[in-house]
Design an enzyme around this catalytic site. Structure first.
Site, PDB file in Angstrom:
ATOM      1  N   TYR A  54      44.458  84.061  45.148  1.00 28.06           N
ATOM      2  CA  TYR A  54      43.193  83.252  44.858  1.00 28.06           C
ATOM      3  C   TYR A  54      43.767  81.853  44.265  1.00 28.06           C
ATOM      4  O   TYR A  54      44.581  81.954  43.460  1.00 28.06           O
ATOM      5  CB  TYR A  54      42.190  83.994  44.135  1.00 28.06           C
ATOM      6  N   HIS A  84      34.931  68.205  42.565  1.00 34.79           N
ATOM      7  CA  HIS A  84      34.379  69.029  41.336  1.00 34.79           C
ATOM      8  C   HIS A  84      33.906  67.926  40.007  1.00 34.79           C
ATOM      9  O   HIS A  84      33.517  68.541  39.043  1.00 34.79           O
ATOM     10  CB  HIS A  84      35.338  69.873  40.759  1.00 34.79           C
ATOM     11  N   TYR A 280      13.250  78.823  -4.842  1.00 30.72           N
ATOM     12  CA  TYR A 280      14.310  79.505  -4.178  1.00 30.72           C
ATOM     13  C   TYR A 280      15.389  78.294  -3.684  1.00 30.72           C
ATOM     14  O   TYR A 280      16.609  78.598  -3.519  1.00 30.72           O
ATOM     15  CB  TYR A 280      13.758  80.081  -2.672  1.00 30.72           C
ATOM     16  N   ARG A 283      17.455  78.201  -6.717  1.00 28.92           N
ATOM     17  CA  ARG A 283      17.767  79.521  -7.234  1.00 28.92           C
ATOM     18  C   ARG A 283      18.570  80.352  -6.385  1.00 28.92           C
ATOM     19  O   ARG A 283      19.412  81.115  -6.448  1.00 28.92           O
ATOM     20  CB  ARG A 283      16.581  80.647  -7.825  1.00 28.92           C
ATOM     21  N   PHE A 329      38.498  82.232  32.261  1.00 28.18           N
ATOM     22  CA  PHE A 329      37.694  80.878  32.055  1.00 28.18           C
ATOM     23  C   PHE A 329      36.312  81.199  31.491  1.00 28.18           C
ATOM     24  O   PHE A 329      35.736  80.025  31.211  1.00 28.18           O
ATOM     25  CB  PHE A 329      37.653  80.371  33.577  1.00 28.18           C
TER      26      PHE A 329
END
Length: 510
Positions: A54, A84, A280, A283, A329
């Site tokens: 391949y 590409h 909060y 804290r 990949f």
């Protein structure tokens, strides 16, 4: 001249940052060259024997069943690159392109890719002479790797496409000529695939973002400590015993950082002095910041693995003279951590904006003037600073939606699950920049509030940070063009200088 030698060692995130940001040169060691040549010999043997393999003697993707003759090999590889190179959008920043290039070089030197040494050295020559291919940000599915972005990188090696040279965008052939580089005359069997079938675009974005994110997590502690003093916060919630009994390292480390930063402060209180407890956002800083730090440490570990991974296909195993087509990949091992990084950074921004709201809101600021101005009404002070922060954290909530849960099949359903990892990386980087803006705004507000308290006896670490900011950004006595102050503070916290100064006094921030 500072150099990175690629030999037998694993490259670190800091190595990649040094090449990407500080233009360190890259050099191949002898053992790396030997590995490249050994793998290449196997590919040449396959081609000579006409062995079906391949991407070496076949087409790609859905065309994997089309056998390519020896005479067509060079055309196959060149056509792969030009067909590409389909990226769109704005170009990646040059530092990201440089990171992509060195990451690709490092992967190719492992001896499993079958590329020619000449081709690897050409990529290094571009990097060292600072010819940076124009690589569009968008167009990668993150499997089969970052095909489109890496194809744009290879175009410049061949004298095609565009590049940046000395800050100017131009045709690649001109950039190569100005830099004194001969274009690569051709690609041969396996080389095009070896160059573009990998995760280096998403990993490049991830490397620079995790490096910045880890620094930003320290800045977030400094910002929170400054705000804690500005709001006369209660330090009892930072008691090490509290955090030890829960056991999360990020939480324990954050509490330790905050205590070190505020050590010696006269602005900090104890429970019962002025009130019993804080909200909060103050804290629970150890729990909130700490959870993000634990996430970032996990992400760093995964990115460090990918930095040194072989991610193309097929893989060459010279010891048995085998070519195996598999799936290294695939970007999923990066996609999930990169999405996680976006979420972790978004939370640092979320809690920072809540602390900023407490600074500007007279109902929550424990005695500070509304919007941190002495002349409310005529002046708006920091009112719209908080608006801006709120806008940015809201945008982060949209960006934090994970890209990795999506997949669109490609190549006629041969590639039927993709990672979208490069999108995850780009989103995480944008969230990081947004979070840095919010934390910069909090620091501005905290310094303003500290000045308004008048008796500002700061802690050992916070005093260093406060003075660092005040060297360049002064107290806002009346309304000014505020974005310049925000941008300056953003710039000041974008590198490690403030962290380094603070750590000289209080020790390493964790």
């Amino acid at each position: 001249m500072s150099k990175i030698l690629i030999e037998n060692q694993k490259l670190s995130i800091e190595d990649i940052v040094n090449v990407a940001r500080f233009n360190f040169k890259v050099k191949l060691g002898d053992s790396a060259k030997e590995r490249i040549n050994t793998a290449r010999a196997v590919v040449d043997k396959f081609v000579a024997e006409g062995k079906v393999s391949y991407g070496i003697t076949t087409g790609f993707g859905k065309f994997s069943d089309v056998v390519i003759s020896k005479e067509e090999t060079n055309d196959l590889q060149r056509n792969l690159i030009i067909s590409h190179a389909c990226g769109v959008g704005e170009p990646f920043a040059e530092e990201i392109v440089r990171a992509m290039m060195v990451l690709r070089v490092n992967s190719l030197t492992k001896g499993n890719s079958g590329i020619r040494l000449l081709t690897v050295e050409k990529l290094i020559e571009l990097l060292n002479k600072e010819v940076h291919p124009v690589i569009p940000e968008k167009g990668s599915l993150g499997a089969s790797g970052d095909l489109a972005p890496l194809s744009h990188m290879v175009l410049t090696m061949l004298g095609l496409g565009e590049a940046f040279y000395k800050g100017e965008r131009m045709d690649s052939v001109k950039a190569l000529e100005l830099a004194g580089i001969e274009p690569l005359p051709y690609l041969t069997s396996k080389e095009g695939l070896a160059l573009i079938n990998g995760t280096q675009a998403m990993t490049a974005v991830g490397v620079l973002t995790i490096y910045d994110a880890l620094n930003l997590s320290k800045i977030a502690d400094i910002a929170g400590a400054l705000t804690m003093e500005a709001l006369t916060g209660i330090k009892c919630a930072l008691d090490p015993r509290v955090h030890k009994v829960r056991g999360h390292s990020g939480q324990i480390d954050t509490a330790k950082n905050l205590l070190n930063l505020i050590d010696g402060s006269k602005m900090i209180t104890k429970q019962g002095d002025l009130r019993v407890q804080d909200a909060y956002a103050l804290r629970c800083m150890p729990q909130i910041h700490g959870a993000s730090k634990d996430a970032l440490r996990f992400i760093k570990e995964k990115i460090e693995i990918e930095v040194n991974a072989v991610t193309d296909n097929p893989l060459i195993f010279p010891e048995t003279e085998e070519s195996i087509s598999a799936g290294n990949f695939h970007g999923q091992p990066m996609a999930l951590p990169l999405d996680y990084m976006g979420i972790a950074l978004a939370e640092l921004a979320n809690v920072s904006e809540r602390r900023l709201e407490r600074l500007v809101n007279p109902a929550l600021s424990n005695g500070l003037p509304a919007f941190l101005t002495k002349f409310g009404g005529v002046h708006s002070g920091f009112m719209i600073v908080q608006y801006s922060a709120a806008s940015v954290v809201s945008e982060n909530k949209v960006l934090a939606h994970p890209a990795s849960v999506d997949s669109i099949p490609s190549s006629a359903n041969q590639e039927d699950h993709v990672s979208m990892g490069t999108i995850a990386g780009r989103k995480a980087r944008e969230i990081m920049k947004n979070a840095r803006h919010v934390i910069a705004m909090e620091i501005l507000g905290a310094c303003q509030a500290i000045d308004l308290r008048e008796e500002n006896f700061l802690g050992r670490g916070t005093e260093i940070a406060y003075n660092f900011i005040r060297e360049d950004v002064k107290f806002v006595n009346e309304d000014v063009v505020m974005y310049k102050y925000i941008n300056k503070c953003y710039e000041l916290i974008s590198n490690k200088e403030m962290i380094d100064r603070v750590e000289e006094v209080v020790g390493e921030l964790l």
